[in-house]
Design an enzyme around this catalytic site. Structure first.
Site, PDB file in Angstrom:
ATOM      1  N   LYS A  47       0.841  -1.211   0.000  1.00 56.40           N
ATOM      2  CA  LYS A  47       0.000   0.000   0.000  1.00 56.40           C
ATOM      3  C   LYS A  47       0.878   1.264   0.000  1.00 56.40           C
ATOM      4  O   LYS A  47       1.920   1.299   0.658  1.00 56.40           O
ATOM      5  CB  LYS A  47      -0.898  -0.040   1.250  1.00 56.40           C
ATOM      6  CG  LYS A  47      -1.805   1.151   1.414  1.00 56.40           C
ATOM      7  CD  LYS A  47      -2.890   1.215   0.362  1.00 56.40           C
ATOM      8  CE  LYS A  47      -3.675   2.519   0.440  1.00 56.40           C
ATOM      9  NZ  LYS A  47      -4.467   2.764  -0.779  1.00 56.40           N
ATOM     10  N   ASN A  71     -13.183   2.677  -5.866  1.00 58.20           N
ATOM     11  CA  ASN A  71     -12.673   2.791  -4.503  1.00 58.20           C
ATOM     12  C   ASN A  71     -12.329   4.237  -4.199  1.00 58.20           C
ATOM     13  O   ASN A  71     -11.908   4.994  -5.076  1.00 58.20           O
ATOM     14  CB  ASN A  71     -11.469   1.857  -4.282  1.00 58.20           C
ATOM     15  CG  ASN A  71     -10.139   2.522  -4.565  1.00 58.20           C
ATOM     16  OD1 ASN A  71      -9.601   3.260  -3.723  1.00 58.20           O
ATOM     17  ND2 ASN A  71      -9.603   2.291  -5.758  1.00 58.20           N
ATOM     18  N   ILE A  73     -10.448   4.878  -1.074  1.00 58.68           N
ATOM     19  CA  ILE A  73      -9.756   4.597   0.193  1.00 58.68           C
ATOM     20  C   ILE A  73      -9.149   5.895   0.738  1.00 58.68           C
ATOM     21  O   ILE A  73      -9.073   6.102   1.947  1.00 58.68           O
ATOM     22  CB  ILE A  73      -8.639   3.536  -0.014  1.00 58.68           C
ATOM     23  CG1 ILE A  73      -9.183   2.275  -0.729  1.00 58.68           C
ATOM     24  CG2 ILE A  73      -7.944   3.176   1.295  1.00 58.68           C
ATOM     25  CD1 ILE A  73     -10.216   1.482   0.013  1.00 58.68           C
ATOM     26  N   CYS A 132      -1.633  12.651  -6.876  1.00 59.92           N
ATOM     27  CA  CYS A 132      -1.994  13.280  -5.604  1.00 59.92           C
ATOM     28  C   CYS A 132      -2.065  14.788  -5.773  1.00 59.92           C
ATOM     29  O   CYS A 132      -1.264  15.371  -6.512  1.00 59.92           O
ATOM     30  CB  CYS A 132      -0.941  12.981  -4.543  1.00 59.92           C
ATOM     31  SG  CYS A 132      -0.680  11.244  -4.320  1.00 59.92           S
ATOM     32  N   LYS A 167       4.439   6.240 -11.448  1.00 57.81           N
ATOM     33  CA  LYS A 167       3.126   5.668 -11.796  1.00 57.81           C
ATOM     34  C   LYS A 167       2.200   6.765 -12.299  1.00 57.81           C
ATOM     35  O   LYS A 167       1.884   7.711 -11.574  1.00 57.81           O
ATOM     36  CB  LYS A 167       2.533   4.983 -10.573  1.00 57.81           C
ATOM     37  CG  LYS A 167       1.213   4.289 -10.868  1.00 57.81           C
ATOM     38  CD  LYS A 167       0.845   3.366  -9.730  1.00 57.81           C
ATOM     39  CE  LYS A 167      -0.472   2.678  -9.964  1.00 57.81           C
ATOM     40  NZ  LYS A 167      -0.803   1.766  -8.857  1.00 57.81           N
ATOM     41  N   ASN A 194      -3.049   4.071 -13.132  1.00 59.06           N
ATOM     42  CA  ASN A 194      -3.752   4.147 -11.870  1.00 59.06           C
ATOM     43  C   ASN A 194      -5.254   4.150 -12.199  1.00 59.06           C
ATOM     44  O   ASN A 194      -5.634   3.959 -13.348  1.00 59.06           O
ATOM     45  CB  ASN A 194      -3.330   5.426 -11.125  1.00 59.06           C
ATOM     46  CG  ASN A 194      -3.345   5.208  -9.615  1.00 59.06           C
ATOM     47  OD1 ASN A 194      -4.276   4.600  -9.079  1.00 59.06           O
ATOM     48  ND2 ASN A 194      -2.328   5.702  -8.928  1.00 59.06           N
ATOM     49  N   GLY A 219     -10.275  -2.587 -12.550  1.00 62.22           N
ATOM     50  CA  GLY A 219     -10.835  -3.883 -12.924  1.00 62.22           C
ATOM     51  C   GLY A 219     -11.049  -4.011 -14.428  1.00 62.22           C
ATOM     52  O   GLY A 219     -10.686  -3.115 -15.202  1.00 62.22           O
ATOM     53  N   GLY A 245      -4.115  -2.624 -15.376  1.00 61.66           N
ATOM     54  CA  GLY A 245      -5.476  -2.115 -15.578  1.00 61.66           C
ATOM     55  C   GLY A 245      -6.357  -3.272 -16.021  1.00 61.66           C
ATOM     56  O   GLY A 245      -6.368  -3.630 -17.189  1.00 61.66           O
ATOM     57  N   GLY A 267      -3.953  -6.014  -9.959  1.00 58.99           N
ATOM     58  CA  GLY A 267      -4.566  -5.183  -8.926  1.00 58.99           C
ATOM     59  C   GLY A 267      -5.858  -5.773  -8.407  1.00 58.99           C
ATOM     60  O   GLY A 267      -5.853  -6.725  -7.609  1.00 58.99           O
TER      61      GLY A 267
HETATM   62  C1  LIG Z   1      -8.596  -0.690  -3.213  1.00 65.01           C
HETATM   63  C2  LIG Z   1      -7.511  -0.084  -4.053  1.00 65.01           C
HETATM   64  C3  LIG Z   1      -6.481   0.643  -3.449  1.00 65.01           C
HETATM   65  C4  LIG Z   1      -5.450   1.202  -4.218  1.00 65.01           C
HETATM   66  N1  LIG Z   1      -4.434   1.894  -3.615  1.00 65.01           N
HETATM   67  C5  LIG Z   1      -3.405   2.395  -4.359  1.00 65.01           C
HETATM   68  C6  LIG Z   1      -2.302   3.071  -3.749  1.00 65.01           C
HETATM   69  O1  LIG Z   1      -2.194   3.181  -2.526  1.00 65.01           O
HETATM   70  N2  LIG Z   1      -1.330   3.582  -4.566  1.00 65.01           N
HETATM   71  C7  LIG Z   1      -1.376   3.446  -5.933  1.00 65.01           C
HETATM   72  O2  LIG Z   1      -0.478   3.916  -6.624  1.00 65.01           O
HETATM   73  N3  LIG Z   1      -2.397   2.780  -6.533  1.00 65.01           N
HETATM   74  C8  LIG Z   1      -3.404   2.265  -5.784  1.00 65.01           C
HETATM   75  N4  LIG Z   1      -4.438   1.586  -6.403  1.00 65.01           N
HETATM   76  C9  LIG Z   1      -4.428   1.426  -7.872  1.00 65.01           C
HETATM   77  C10 LIG Z   1      -3.927   0.041  -8.291  1.00 65.01           C
HETATM   78  O3  LIG Z   1      -2.624  -0.212  -7.830  1.00 65.01           O
HETATM   79  C11 LIG Z   1      -3.973  -0.098  -9.842  1.00 65.01           C
HETATM   80  O4  LIG Z   1      -3.153   0.897 -10.400  1.00 65.01           O
HETATM   81  C12 LIG Z   1      -5.385   0.055 -10.403  1.00 65.01           C
HETATM   82  O5  LIG Z   1      -6.334  -0.550  -9.559  1.00 65.01           O
HETATM   83  C13 LIG Z   1      -5.530  -0.513 -11.831  1.00 65.01           C
HETATM   84  O6  LIG Z   1      -5.248  -1.889 -11.900  1.00 65.01           O
HETATM   85  P1  LIG Z   1      -6.394  -3.048 -11.753  1.00 65.01           P
HETATM   86  O7  LIG Z   1      -7.479  -2.692 -12.729  1.00 65.01           O
HETATM   87  O8  LIG Z   1      -5.684  -4.324 -12.058  1.00 65.01           O
HETATM   88  O9  LIG Z   1      -6.884  -2.975 -10.339  1.00 65.01           O
HETATM   89  C14 LIG Z   1      -5.473   1.032  -5.638  1.00 65.01           C
HETATM   90  C15 LIG Z   1      -6.513   0.296  -6.233  1.00 65.01           C
HETATM   91  C16 LIG Z   1      -7.515  -0.260  -5.479  1.00 65.01           C
HETATM   92  C17 LIG Z   1      -8.609  -1.067  -6.150  1.00 65.01           C
END
Ligand SMILES: Cc1cc2nc3c(=O)[nH]c(=O)nc-3n(C[C@H](O)[C@H](O)[C@H](O)COP(=O)(O)O)c2cc1C
Length: 304
Positions: A47, A71, A73, A132, A167, A194, A219, A245, A267
């Site tokens: 995280k 999300n 968070i 950010c 990123k 992201n 997702g 992604g 992810g």
């Molecule tokens: C619940 C959740 C928390 C995440 N927290 C972070 C984070 O702290 N830092 C970050 O760079 N990306 C964060 N992401 C983004 C993921 O690392 C990823 O870039 C994004 O979900 C796309 O990939 P996916 O479709 O495979 O999930 C978060 C994603 C989710 C779903």
């Protein structure tokens, strides 16, 4: 053919394979140890960590949508000191690379964190989350302004010799332009994408489904857009790309590699099926053997 080489290089890191678990979806590693041997992964990204602890956004923070999740968070995390004390020791016993995802609200916070992580043993690389808001510049997101991104990357580059991955946020008009700024700033690699800014409405309460109203979409729903962005970035920069992604299976991962990713991140799939990482790895290996490809690197950018 019975064997193939799976290793890939990202900056100074040689990963034993291209499968990485993404920040925010794999906790601090330990939560997943009962599901599979974490040493099988190419790298783990815990995280995102900030200088001071962050309490995150009001609930609800997760909402399922068609083909994905929203999300908000709010980057909740224990902060640098607590991470080093209570979370980092676990990773020192693993035989896989640890990449630290970190974030800040000002350039000073980013450089301070990078400098601190640089001096700590057991860390292979840094992944800088630039999605950010810059509190000094009225909340404008770092990763949406190419000049600001260039200056930030250049400043962070000066304070760390670790492999520096930046990123990217997909919430921009021209992702290739952002990637170029990152490359010019001196980063070793770029990772994308992201989450996409998105929202959902509850028609009965007439209220948002997320406490923060807007969150990030991830997702399978985002995969075709993420893939397009990786392909565009591949044509614009020479540094390695880590693609992600909506990767749910080996075929998805191979698509990302073919359009130019040297490695991939899993992810949201971790939250649905915790073993996705190892299964994607097995699937990639099987694909290579079936197609008599002796090195995974041969997949990178073969898309025509
Ligand atoms: C619940 C959740 C928390 C995440 N927290 C972070 C984070 O702290 N830092 C970050 O760079 N990306 C964060 N992401 C983004 C993921 O690392 C990823 O870039 C994004 O979900 C796309 O990939 P996916 O479709 O495979 O999930 C978060 C994603 C989710 C779903």
């Amino acid at each position: 053919m019975k064997e193939c080489t799976l290793s890939v290089k990202i900056g100074k890191m040689v990963l034993k394979n291209p499968v990485i678990v993404s920040s925010g979806t794999f906790g601090f590693g330990q939560e997943f140890e009962d599901f599979f041997d974490l040493n099988a992964l190419g790298a783990i990204i815990p995280k995102g960590i900030s200088l001071k602890p962050m309490i995150g956004n009001p609930p609800p923070r997760i909402f399922e949508t068609e083909g994905g999740i929203l999300n908000s968070i709010g980057l909740q995390n224990p902060g640098f000191q607590e991470f080093i004390k209570t979370k980092l020791p676990y990773f020192r016993n693993l035989k896989t690379h640890l990449i630290i995802n970190f974030l800040g609200n000002t350039q000073k916070e980013y450089t301070e964190l990078a400098r601190r992580f640089d001096s700590i043993p057991g860390i292979s690389g840094l992944e800088m989350n630039i999605s950010c808001p810059n509190i000094k510049r009225g909340g404008i997101v770092f990763g949406t302004d190419p000049q600001m991104t260039y200056r930030l990357v250049r400043a962070v580059r000066k304070v760390t010799a670790l492999t520096l991955i930046v990123k990217l946020s997909p919430n921009v008009t021209d992702i290739a332009l952002m990637a170029k700024s990152v490359e010019e700033g001196g980063a070793d690699a770029v990772s994308l994408v992201n989450t996409f800014r998105a929202m959902a409405v509850n028609i009965h309460s007439k209220r948002p489904e997320l406490g923060n109203v807007i969150g990030g979409l991830s997702g399978p729903a985002i995969k075709p857009i993420a893939l397009r962005m990786v392909w565009e970035v591949h044509q614009a920069v020479r540094i390695p790309i880590i693609g992600m992604g909506g990767i749910m299976c080996a075929e998805d991962a191979i698509e990302f590699m073919m359009v130019g990713a040297s490695a991939i991140q899993i992810g949201t799939a971790n939250l649905i099926h915790p073993k996705t990482g190892v299964e994607v790895l097995q699937g990639i290996k099987q694909f290579l053997l079936q197609n008599k490809i002796n090195r995974v690197q041969k997949l990178i950018g073969v898309f025509r």
